[in-house]
Design an enzyme around this catalytic site. Structure first.
Site, PDB file in Angstrom:
ATOM      1  N   HIS A  39      -4.250   3.013   2.159  1.00  0.00           N
ATOM      2  CA  HIS A  39      -3.599   3.815   1.114  1.00  0.00           C
ATOM      3  C   HIS A  39      -3.792   3.273  -0.304  1.00  0.00           C
ATOM      4  O   HIS A  39      -3.253   3.830  -1.248  1.00  0.00           O
ATOM      5  CB  HIS A  39      -2.101   3.953   1.399  1.00  0.00           C
ATOM      6  CG  HIS A  39      -1.794   4.873   2.537  1.00  0.00           C
ATOM      7  ND1 HIS A  39      -2.137   6.195   2.538  1.00  0.00           N
ATOM      8  CD2 HIS A  39      -1.182   4.639   3.731  1.00  0.00           C
ATOM      9  CE1 HIS A  39      -1.751   6.757   3.682  1.00  0.00           C
ATOM     10  NE2 HIS A  39      -1.175   5.824   4.419  1.00  0.00           N
ATOM     11  N   GLU A  86       0.801  -1.231   0.000  1.00  0.00           N
ATOM     12  CA  GLU A  86       0.000   0.000   0.000  1.00  0.00           C
ATOM     13  C   GLU A  86       0.834   1.282   0.000  1.00  0.00           C
ATOM     14  O   GLU A  86       0.312   2.348  -0.274  1.00  0.00           O
ATOM     15  CB  GLU A  86      -0.966   0.016   1.193  1.00  0.00           C
ATOM     16  CG  GLU A  86      -0.276   0.194   2.525  1.00  0.00           C
ATOM     17  CD  GLU A  86      -1.128   0.902   3.587  1.00  0.00           C
ATOM     18  OE1 GLU A  86      -2.302   1.161   3.336  1.00  0.00           O
ATOM     19  OE2 GLU A  86      -0.570   1.186   4.658  1.00  0.00           O
TER      20      GLU A  86
HETATM   21 FE   LIG Z   1       1.355   1.064   5.419  1.00  0.00          FE
HETATM   22 FE   LIG Z   2      -2.053   1.615   6.223  1.00  0.00          FE
END
Ligand SMILES: [Fe+2]
Ligand SMILES: [Fe+2]
Length: 263
Positions: free
Chosen positions: A75, A46
């Site tokens: 994210h 991420e």
């Molecule tokens: Fe992370």
């Molecule tokens: Fe995260």
């Protein structure tokens, strides 16, 4: 999966942060594959694009390094160009996002079911990860014995609660998101391998992967400061789990930490 005395060996790499994180994966994964005879490699990606999100190019790069499944977390939405690829590539976003959100939260790779879940304490208020996991385990087809869960969450208590809740029903519950590895790797009473957080794979001279000074300024001023990827020797943090193929129970869990020689 190749059968080595009835067990499979799985490596799960903690949140890859930017280029230093990708360098550490490229540097250490081939020798870890050889040393441990890895059957499956999973990595949380991420933060792999400059610290925020994942791009199709970086997903390809990680797949070329033979990372078989990419998990994520909050994210995953940071780089919009990845969204159209979430269905076709072996990339997971947390399963317990509301229905109709793009992408998928689980897949079967090399005989193992890999699930990505996200916590709700100090995080986005999405669907209940505990009930989402119950529903998935009841309905998923095929349902391999080997089940690995990346639980992307902030609170240690929520993470350990998930470990205990799933103990005996999945092979491993491994925490991501805080980027700070914890020392509690264990096999729970029901046979589930557990760690609160794997730790990040990225720049060691940093605050959880970001350049330290800008993070300190955020805390000192309460104002937004642009964050960039930190410096220093790249470090790889990962968890190695060995699972009995017949029972799906973990027989071994080990923390792996490797620093590169050069920054
Ligand atoms: Fe992370
Ligand atoms: Fe995260």
């Amino acid at each position: 999966m190749p059968n080595k005395g009835g067990t499979v060996v799985i490596l799960v790499i903690g949140d890859i942060v930017g280029r230093p994180g990708r360098l550490a994966v490229g540097r250490f994964l081939p020798e870890l594959r050889k040393q441990y005879g890895l059957d499956l490699v999973i990595a949380n990606a991420e933060n792999s694009a400059g610290g925020f999100g994942l791009t199709p190019t970086i997903a390809d790069e990680l797949q070329e390094m033979r990372v078989q499944v990419l998990t994520s977390g909050n994210h995953i939405w940071a780089q919009k160009e990845i969204i159209p690829y979430l269905d076709e590539l072996p990339i997971l976003r947390p399963f317990n996002y509301p229905p109709d959100v793009p992408g998928k939260g689980y897949l079967v790779s090399d005989g193992a079911l890999v699930v990505n879940l996200m916590g709700r304490t100090f995080m986005n208020d999405i669907d209940c990860p505990f009930r989402a996991m119950d529903a998935l385990l009841e309905t998923v087809q095929p349902r391999p014995k080997v089940i690995i869960v990346d639980f992307h969450a902030e609170a240690t208590s929520e993470k350990m609660a998930m470990g205990r809740y799933l103990d005996g029903r999945v092979s491993a519950v491994l925490g991501t998101h805080t980027h700070v590895g914890t020392i509690d790797a264990q096999i729970m009473p029901g046979g589930t391998a557990y760690v609160t957080d794997i730790g990040m794979t990225g720049p060691s001279d940093s605050i959880i992967g970001d350049e330290a000074e800008s993070v300190i300024q955020r805390f000192l001023t309460g104002m937004p400061h642009r964050l960039s990827v930190g410096k220093g020797k790249p470090v790889l943090n990962a968890i190695l789990v060995e699972v009995d193929e017949g029972s799906g129970q973990a027989v071994k869990i080990e923390r792996i930490c490797r620093y590169m020689e050069q920054s």
